[in-house]
Design a protein around this motif. Structure first.
Motif, mmCIF file in Angstrom:
data_model
loop_
_atom_site.group_PDB
_atom_site.id
_atom_site.type_symbol
_atom_site.label_atom_id
_atom_site.label_comp_id
_atom_site.label_asym_id
_atom_site.label_seq_id
_atom_site.Cartn_x
_atom_site.Cartn_y
_atom_site.Cartn_z
ATOM 1 N N ASP A 217 26.134 43.353 55.601
ATOM 2 C CA ASP A 217 26.913 44.078 56.692
ATOM 3 C C ASP A 217 28.096 44.715 55.751
ATOM 4 O O ASP A 217 28.464 44.074 54.519
ATOM 5 N N PRO A 218 28.829 45.712 56.227
ATOM 6 C CA PRO A 218 29.955 46.305 55.574
ATOM 7 C C PRO A 218 30.989 45.328 55.040
ATOM 8 O O PRO A 218 31.883 45.816 53.877
ATOM 9 N N ARG A 219 31.214 44.133 55.781
ATOM 10 C CA ARG A 219 32.396 43.421 55.173
ATOM 11 C C ARG A 219 32.253 43.031 53.736
ATOM 12 O O ARG A 219 33.113 42.873 53.038
ATOM 13 N N VAL A 220 30.845 42.767 53.215
ATOM 14 C CA VAL A 220 30.730 42.463 52.100
ATOM 15 C C VAL A 220 31.140 43.418 50.957
ATOM 16 O O VAL A 220 31.653 43.228 50.117
ATOM 17 N N TRP A 221 30.799 44.790 51.300
ATOM 18 C CA TRP A 221 30.988 45.728 50.437
ATOM 19 C C TRP A 221 32.612 46.148 50.238
ATOM 20 O O TRP A 221 33.220 46.288 49.130
ATOM 21 N N TRP A 222 33.216 46.006 51.365
ATOM 22 C CA TRP A 222 34.748 46.226 51.537
ATOM 23 C C TRP A 222 35.197 45.034 50.440
ATOM 24 O O TRP A 222 36.274 45.376 49.994
ATOM 25 N N LEU A 223 34.885 43.834 50.926
ATOM 26 C CA LEU A 223 35.259 42.759 50.010
ATOM 27 C C LEU A 223 35.161 42.757 48.467
ATOM 28 O O LEU A 223 36.181 42.519 47.586
ATOM 29 N N SER A 296 37.518 24.858 43.795
ATOM 30 C CA SER A 296 38.401 25.910 44.207
ATOM 31 C C SER A 296 37.396 27.186 44.571
ATOM 32 O O SER A 296 36.249 27.259 43.914
ATOM 33 N N SER A 297 37.981 27.983 45.415
ATOM 34 C CA SER A 297 36.959 28.882 45.630
ATOM 35 C C SER A 297 36.907 30.103 44.615
ATOM 36 O O SER A 297 38.074 30.097 43.852
ATOM 37 N N PRO A 298 35.953 31.122 44.651
ATOM 38 C CA PRO A 298 35.960 32.076 43.423
ATOM 39 C C PRO A 298 37.112 32.820 43.387
ATOM 40 O O PRO A 298 37.661 33.175 42.239
ATOM 41 N N ALA A 299 37.641 33.539 44.615
ATOM 42 C CA ALA A 299 38.965 34.366 44.404
ATOM 43 C C ALA A 299 39.977 33.457 43.942
ATOM 44 O O ALA A 299 40.814 34.331 43.436
ATOM 45 N N ALA A 409 46.482 39.417 40.435
ATOM 46 C CA ALA A 409 46.425 37.968 41.069
ATOM 47 C C ALA A 409 46.722 37.813 42.592
ATOM 48 O O ALA A 409 46.042 37.277 43.348
ATOM 49 N N ALA A 410 47.714 38.739 43.032
ATOM 50 C CA ALA A 410 48.241 38.689 44.325
ATOM 51 C C ALA A 410 46.995 39.213 45.073
ATOM 52 O O ALA A 410 46.995 38.894 46.206
ATOM 53 N N LEU A 411 46.279 40.288 44.820
ATOM 54 C CA LEU A 411 45.420 40.813 45.287
ATOM 55 C C LEU A 411 44.375 40.006 45.532
ATOM 56 O O LEU A 411 43.793 39.802 46.719
ATOM 57 N N LEU A 412 43.974 39.275 44.708
ATOM 58 C CA LEU A 412 42.882 38.189 44.771
ATOM 59 C C LEU A 412 43.267 37.313 45.734
ATOM 60 O O LEU A 412 42.294 36.734 46.404
ATOM 61 N N TRP A 413 44.244 36.718 45.736
ATOM 62 C CA TRP A 413 44.835 35.653 46.474
ATOM 63 C C TRP A 413 44.721 36.106 48.160
ATOM 64 O O TRP A 413 44.249 35.318 48.934
ATOM 65 N N ARG A 414 45.082 37.450 48.105
ATOM 66 C CA ARG A 414 45.010 37.944 49.635
ATOM 67 C C ARG A 414 43.303 38.026 50.160
ATOM 68 O O ARG A 414 43.391 37.909 51.292
ATOM 69 N N LEU A 415 42.534 38.179 49.301
ATOM 70 C CA LEU A 415 41.160 38.478 49.303
ATOM 71 C C LEU A 415 40.495 37.198 49.635
ATOM 72 O O LEU A 415 39.196 37.071 50.239
ATOM 73 N N ASP A 416 41.050 35.818 49.274
ATOM 74 C CA ASP A 416 40.340 34.642 49.250
ATOM 75 C C ASP A 416 39.832 34.501 50.719
ATOM 76 O O ASP A 416 38.562 33.975 50.839
ATOM 77 N N ARG A 417 40.593 34.253 51.829
ATOM 78 C CA ARG A 417 40.222 33.753 53.039
ATOM 79 C C ARG A 417 38.937 34.743 53.752
ATOM 80 O O ARG A 417 38.236 34.158 54.101
ATOM 81 N N PRO A 418 39.195 36.016 53.479
ATOM 82 C CA PRO A 418 38.074 36.961 54.071
ATOM 83 C C PRO A 418 36.662 36.548 53.239
ATOM 84 O O PRO A 418 35.774 36.567 54.086
#
Length: 423
Positions: A217-223, A296-299, A409-418
């Protein structure tokens, strides 16, 4: 049970035998790539007499194209050639390109040839790792760190062999040694084919894509696009270890050891040497955390790695700022590589594993190639940033690199939960 199935069931060092074949193949490919890359800026500035800005831009453009061609190469492998044929054809083209580097007049055609071959080789080799394991095999996540050690054995040997030959005996000997390394990798791959996973069905028609599971689904590609953007920013800083850092080592680091002047290229072996030494310790630490339910999660792991790399560049900024016009102790450079390598081990193998994990079936090489697209854009960014080296203070330049790593690092942290919310 067939002989092929029996071969796949056997292990070396607790891992499928195919991982060792892929490990050794890419080890020699990285020997050839880093052997040439270690000398590239040095060769352009000292032998071809390019200006620093031009040499940095050529370096950045070449490394970028070496990671852009895998986007096309991954599609060709998935749809037409198959992964095994793509590895063999791509590796043969790369070996030819490395041998062309021995001829000064063929400099730019040689770079283009290596980048072209890399496009077929690079996405097709690591994308076979996932197929060695069952979906629930706990070894699969750590396999990419084991594989990363193999890459860095090649990276360790490359400056010591190719760099020493090039710097002390003639650049063409160094480039020739890189070509021999690529040829050895091909021999290992061909001889070890029986241990590799079977080829998946090739995607030749759109209907095959429609049959892919809902995970596409598109969420995978956007993430993945967001992770790729963070990796691009990070690479803009990280890739300076092969671009501007050798210039700083050559001009600002005390390289004397008694009566011996240590060749600049030897310092390039510190990073892969530390990868080899530190990876087993990190794997044990991560396994213990996983057993305690604290993995820890990957992100998040990648974000922490980017912050550690930022700290390494802050260290260099402090050392360069306090030294002024004096040469700094080589021990500071060793400390920098220790911190940098620790951060690298948190972010780069994890990012590759994340892309492979989220790859839709029968699009493995294409999705892994998307990870290399981030390296392409990051290398271009690194080349552009490298042109600032002669226009700013060394301390200010290293602080700029630290800022880029913090932004990643800041961008990766924001992507972790999605990312964690994906099914």
């Amino acid at each position: 049970m067939t002989a092929m199935a029996e071969d796949h069931g056997k292990t070396w060092f607790g891992q499928p035998r195919g991982l060792t074949i892929l490990f050794l193949t890419n080890m020699w490919e990285l020997f050839s790539y880093y052997g040439m890359r270690t000398m590239l800026v040095y060769y352009m500035t000292k032998h071809l007499l390019f200006a620093q800005e031009k040499a940095s831009f050529v370096y950045g453009t070449y490394t970028a194209m070496a990671y852009f061609t895998p986007i096309v190469g991954g599609v060709i492998a998935d749809r037409y050639l198959g992964k095994r044929n793509a590895v063999i054809l791509g590796g043969s083209i790369m070996a030819f390109g490395h041998f062309l580097m021995a001829f000064e007049s063929m400099f730019f055609p040689a770079l283009a040839t290596i980048a072209l071959g890399n496009g077929l080789f690079l996405p097709s080799l690591p994308s076979q790792i996932n197929d060695l394991y069952a979906a629930d095999d706990p070894r699969r996540g750590r396999a990419y760190n084991v594989y990363y050690v193999g890459l860095n054995i090649g990276g360790l040997l490359a400056p010591l062999v190719c760099g020493t030959l090039g710097e002390l005996y003639g650049w063409h000997y160094g480039f020739g040694a890189a070509g021999i390394g690529m040829f050895l990798g091909l021999v290992i791959y061909v001889c070890g084919r029986r241990y590799l996973p079977p080829e998946p069905p090739r995607l030749r028609v759109p209907a095959a894509a429609a049959a892919a599971p809902a995970r596409t689904d598109p969420r995978v590609w956007w993430l993945l696009l967001g992770v790729g953007l963070a990796a691009t920013i990070f690479r803009g800083a990280y890739e300076q270890i092969g671009n501007t850092l050798p210039l700083w080592i050559d001009g600002s680091v005390d390289r004397t050891l008694g009566s011996l002047v240590v060749p600049m290229t030897w310092f390039q072996s510190l990073n892969p040497l530390l990868v080899i030494a530190m990876t087993p310790l990190l794997l044990m630490y991560w396994r213990r955390r996983a057993d305690q339910g604290r993995e820890s999660s990957p992100a998040r792991r990648m974000a922490l790695g980017a912050l550690i790399v930022a700290a390494a560049f802050v260290l260099l900024a402090a050392v360069a700022g306090s030294a002024g016009d004096s040469r700094v102790s080589g021990l500071w450079l060793v400390a920098f590589f220790v911190v940098l390598t620790l951060g690298e081990l948190y972010i780069l193998p994890t990012g590759l594993g994340l892309f492979a994990k989220l790859a839709p079936p029968r699009l493995g090489a294409t999705t892994v190639a998307s990870w290399f697209l981030a390296i392409f854009s990051g290398s271009l960014l690194a080349g552009l940033i490298g042109t600032l080296w002669s226009k700013t203070s060394h301390a200010g330049f290293f602080l700029l690199l630290a800022s880029l790593a913090v932004l990643a690092a800041a961008l990766l942290w924001r992507l972790d939960r999605p990312i964690r919310s994906l099914p």
